[in-house]
Design a protein around this motif. Structure first.
Motif, PDB file in Angstrom:
ATOM      1  N   PRO A   1       0.806  -7.252   2.266  1.00 28.40           N
ATOM      2  CA  PRO A   1       1.663  -7.296   3.606  1.00 28.40           C
ATOM      3  C   PRO A   1       0.962  -6.733   4.902  1.00 28.40           C
ATOM      4  O   PRO A   1       0.244  -5.809   4.671  1.00 28.40           O
ATOM      5  CB  PRO A   1       2.875  -6.927   3.353  1.00 28.40           C
ATOM      6  CG  PRO A   1       2.603  -5.866   2.210  1.00 28.40           C
ATOM      7  CD  PRO A   1       1.320  -6.268   1.629  1.00 28.40           C
ATOM      8  N   VAL A   2       1.252  -7.077   5.896  1.00 29.32           N
ATOM      9  CA  VAL A   2       0.944  -6.563   7.248  1.00 29.32           C
ATOM     10  C   VAL A   2       2.120  -6.415   8.200  1.00 29.32           C
ATOM     11  O   VAL A   2       2.712  -7.468   8.430  1.00 29.32           O
ATOM     12  CB  VAL A   2      -0.201  -7.363   8.179  1.00 29.32           C
ATOM     13  CG1 VAL A   2      -0.522  -6.491   9.410  1.00 29.32           C
ATOM     14  CG2 VAL A   2      -1.516  -7.362   7.007  1.00 29.32           C
ATOM     15  N   PRO A   3       2.706  -5.282   8.432  1.00 34.01           N
ATOM     16  CA  PRO A   3       2.070  -3.801   7.984  1.00 34.01           C
ATOM     17  C   PRO A   3       2.537  -3.804   6.565  1.00 34.01           C
ATOM     18  O   PRO A   3       3.251  -4.213   6.111  1.00 34.01           O
ATOM     19  CB  PRO A   3       2.801  -3.061   9.284  1.00 34.01           C
ATOM     20  CG  PRO A   3       3.976  -3.704   9.436  1.00 34.01           C
ATOM     21  CD  PRO A   3       3.696  -5.344   9.505  1.00 34.01           C
ATOM     22  N   GLY A   4       2.028  -2.403   6.185  1.00 33.60           N
ATOM     23  CA  GLY A   4       2.518  -1.846   4.827  1.00 33.60           C
ATOM     24  C   GLY A   4       1.455  -2.247   3.630  1.00 33.60           C
ATOM     25  O   GLY A   4       1.694  -1.849   2.597  1.00 33.60           O
TER      26      GLY A   4
ATOM     27  N   LEU B   1       3.286  -6.436  14.770  1.00 34.45           N
ATOM     28  CA  LEU B   1       2.010  -6.371  14.053  1.00 34.45           C
ATOM     29  C   LEU B   1       2.047  -7.355  13.042  1.00 34.45           C
ATOM     30  O   LEU B   1       2.792  -7.644  12.298  1.00 34.45           O
ATOM     31  CB  LEU B   1       1.928  -4.965  13.477  1.00 34.45           C
ATOM     32  CG  LEU B   1       1.887  -3.917  13.987  1.00 34.45           C
ATOM     33  CD1 LEU B   1       1.662  -2.393  13.304  1.00 34.45           C
ATOM     34  CD2 LEU B   1       0.567  -3.693  15.095  1.00 34.45           C
ATOM     35  N   VAL B   2       0.866  -8.177  13.129  1.00 34.94           N
ATOM     36  CA  VAL B   2       0.565  -9.129  12.182  1.00 34.94           C
ATOM     37  C   VAL B   2      -1.046  -8.892  11.797  1.00 34.94           C
ATOM     38  O   VAL B   2      -1.914  -8.409  12.441  1.00 34.94           O
ATOM     39  CB  VAL B   2       0.559 -10.514  12.743  1.00 34.94           C
ATOM     40  CG1 VAL B   2       2.146 -10.912  13.267  1.00 34.94           C
ATOM     41  CG2 VAL B   2      -0.250 -10.875  13.918  1.00 34.94           C
ATOM     42  N   GLY B   3      -1.394  -9.571  10.634  1.00 37.75           N
ATOM     43  CA  GLY B   3      -2.580  -9.649  10.055  1.00 37.75           C
ATOM     44  C   GLY B   3      -3.383 -10.931  10.585  1.00 37.75           C
ATOM     45  O   GLY B   3      -3.089 -11.367  11.609  1.00 37.75           O
ATOM     46  N   ASP B   4      -4.420 -11.121   9.840  1.00 41.19           N
ATOM     47  CA  ASP B   4      -5.492 -12.200  10.029  1.00 41.19           C
ATOM     48  C   ASP B   4      -5.101 -13.398   9.512  1.00 41.19           C
ATOM     49  O   ASP B   4      -5.477 -14.624   9.605  1.00 41.19           O
ATOM     50  CB  ASP B   4      -6.828 -11.910   9.875  1.00 41.19           C
ATOM     51  CG  ASP B   4      -7.250 -10.662  10.769  1.00 41.19           C
ATOM     52  OD1 ASP B   4      -6.795 -10.506  11.802  1.00 41.19           O
ATOM     53  OD2 ASP B   4      -8.456 -10.287  10.476  1.00 41.19           O
TER      54      ASP B   4
ATOM     55  N   GLY C   1       1.076  -1.171  -0.252  1.00 39.86           N
ATOM     56  CA  GLY C   1      -0.048   0.104  -0.082  1.00 39.86           C
ATOM     57  C   GLY C   1       0.945   1.190  -0.053  1.00 39.86           C
ATOM     58  O   GLY C   1       0.386   2.350  -0.418  1.00 39.86           O
ATOM     59  N   GLY C   2       1.976   1.283   0.521  1.00 44.36           N
ATOM     60  CA  GLY C   2       3.105   2.430   0.674  1.00 44.36           C
ATOM     61  C   GLY C   2       3.155   3.107  -0.582  1.00 44.36           C
ATOM     62  O   GLY C   2       2.895   4.508  -0.694  1.00 44.36           O
TER      63      GLY C   2
END
Ligand code: NAD
Length: 332
Positions: free
Chosen positions: A272-275, A254-257, A23-24
């Motif tokens: 990706p998570v984060p980002g 930080l992690v996603g689901d 997303g960055g």
């Protein structure tokens, strides 16, 4: 389905794994345009728009998120105003504060950080925000406009989860799209937006039986449950595109689901998570602020410049204004 490895960007190619939908870079492109547009706004109207962010209690993950928003405000030349209220504020006290922000012509957009403490009814708060300043689309008017397919302010995270697909060139129309989560801020509005993009949408939630049975059917999977590791590689069909909206603090990470390690060998593309969705959310939120500020200025051109900024308010409420690049016209 697009999102194949041939279409991978630099990050995906370097990893020799799935395409990473970062997303960055998309957010940076949006911010670049916004910096120019906010400068033009200041030039035309003589003041920078203000985003008011209301925080009840010092909830740690919220504080991280808020700092990010306020940093993004600075980057694009917007005035960020943090309105901190004590955890024991009454519902009436909070609504009075929101009313003051509604009436303040220098404030163009308002967001109230969720979750709220249990003693504050959500309904009271969402009803009290002026729909014209509700830049994260939580007011019933904006939610209604979305569900009817008309223009209103969209919940930024839901919009970001769809926008990251569109801006990565991933076709949604006609695809089997599965959304995990049905919250008013992410899952439900994301599902509505994906229908608007002509996806064939299925929504899963906490009471869904046999999640994997549905997720294996997905060509595009949006995950917004707030449960780390909820989706593993064996629940996915090869080539699926995954948007992981989850943000969970696990230990110091930080992690996603989605369990990234087991999913990476199966998916064709993944955020990706984060980002992933996160940076895009903030950029979209500020694009909503620009629209709100412009609409309000055009409707009532002289009101806004008369608003003085407030450094402090009544006891129990602390406010801090983020510094703006110095400008003789930076009024409120
Ligand atoms: P929420 O708790 O309001 O809703 C979670 C949803 O997931 C519910 O609808 C629930 O039914 C569903 N769910 C929970 N457990 C499930 C399970 N085991 N199986 C299937 N469905 C299940 O959360 P939210 O506000 O919608 O946020 C979801 C996630 O997105 C959180 O991790 C949050 O931190 C993250 N988030 C990210 C951003 C961002 O910018 N990336 C912004 C907001 C929220």
């Amino acid at each position: 389905m697009r999102g194949d490895r041939d279409g991978a960007g630099a990050a995906g190619a370097a990893l020799a794994g799935p395409r990473l939908l970062a997303g960055g870079p998309i957010a940076a492109e949006i911010r670049f345009g916004l910096t120019r547009d906010f400068a033009a706004f200041r030039e035309r109207w003589g003041y920078p728009p203000t985003l008011a962010v209301v925080l009840v209690g010092a909830d740690a993950p919220s504080a991280v998120y808020l700092r990010q928003i306020l940093r993004t405000c600075e980057k694009v030349g917007v005035h960020g105003r943090l309105v901190e209220m004590s955890l024991d504020v009454t519902p009436d006290g909070l609504c009075e504060e929101i009313d003051m922000l509604n009436d303040d012509p220098g404030v163009s957009g308002i967001i109230v950080q969720m979750p709220l403490p249990a003693h504050i009814p959500l309904r009271t708060v969402i009803d009290s925000i002026d729909p014209a300043k509700d830049i994260d689309g939580i007011h019933p008017r904006n939610a209604g406009l979305l569900s009817l397919g008309f223009d209103g302010f969209l919940p930024a995270t839901a919009q970001a989860s769809v926008e990251i697909l569109k801006r990565s060139g991933i076709e949604i129309s006609g695809k089997r799209v599965v959304v995990i989560g049905r919250s008013n801020v992410v899952g439900k509005p994301a599902a509505l937006l994906l229908m608007r993009e002509h996806g064939t949408v299925t929504v899963l939630h906490s009471r869904t039986r046999d999640l994997a049975n549905h997720t294996r059917d997905a060509e595009i999977l949006i995950v917004a449950a707030g449960k780390p590791g909820l989706v593993t590689g064996e629940m996915l069909s090869p080539g699926v595109v995954v948007v992981d909206v989850g943000i969970n603090v696990v230990g110091d990470k930080l992690v996603g689901d989605v369990d990234f390690e087991s999913a990476r060998g199966v998916v064709s593309a993944i955020t990706p998570v984060p980002g992933g969705v996160g940076p895009l959310t903030n950029a979209l939120l500020l694009s909503h602020l620009l629209r709100a500020a412009t609409d309000q200025a055009e409707l009532s051109p002289r009101r806004a410049v008369q608003s003085p900024d407030r450094g402090t308010t009544d006891a129990g409420i602390r406010m801090s204004a983020q510094p703006m690049p110095s400008s003789p016209k930076a009024a409120p």
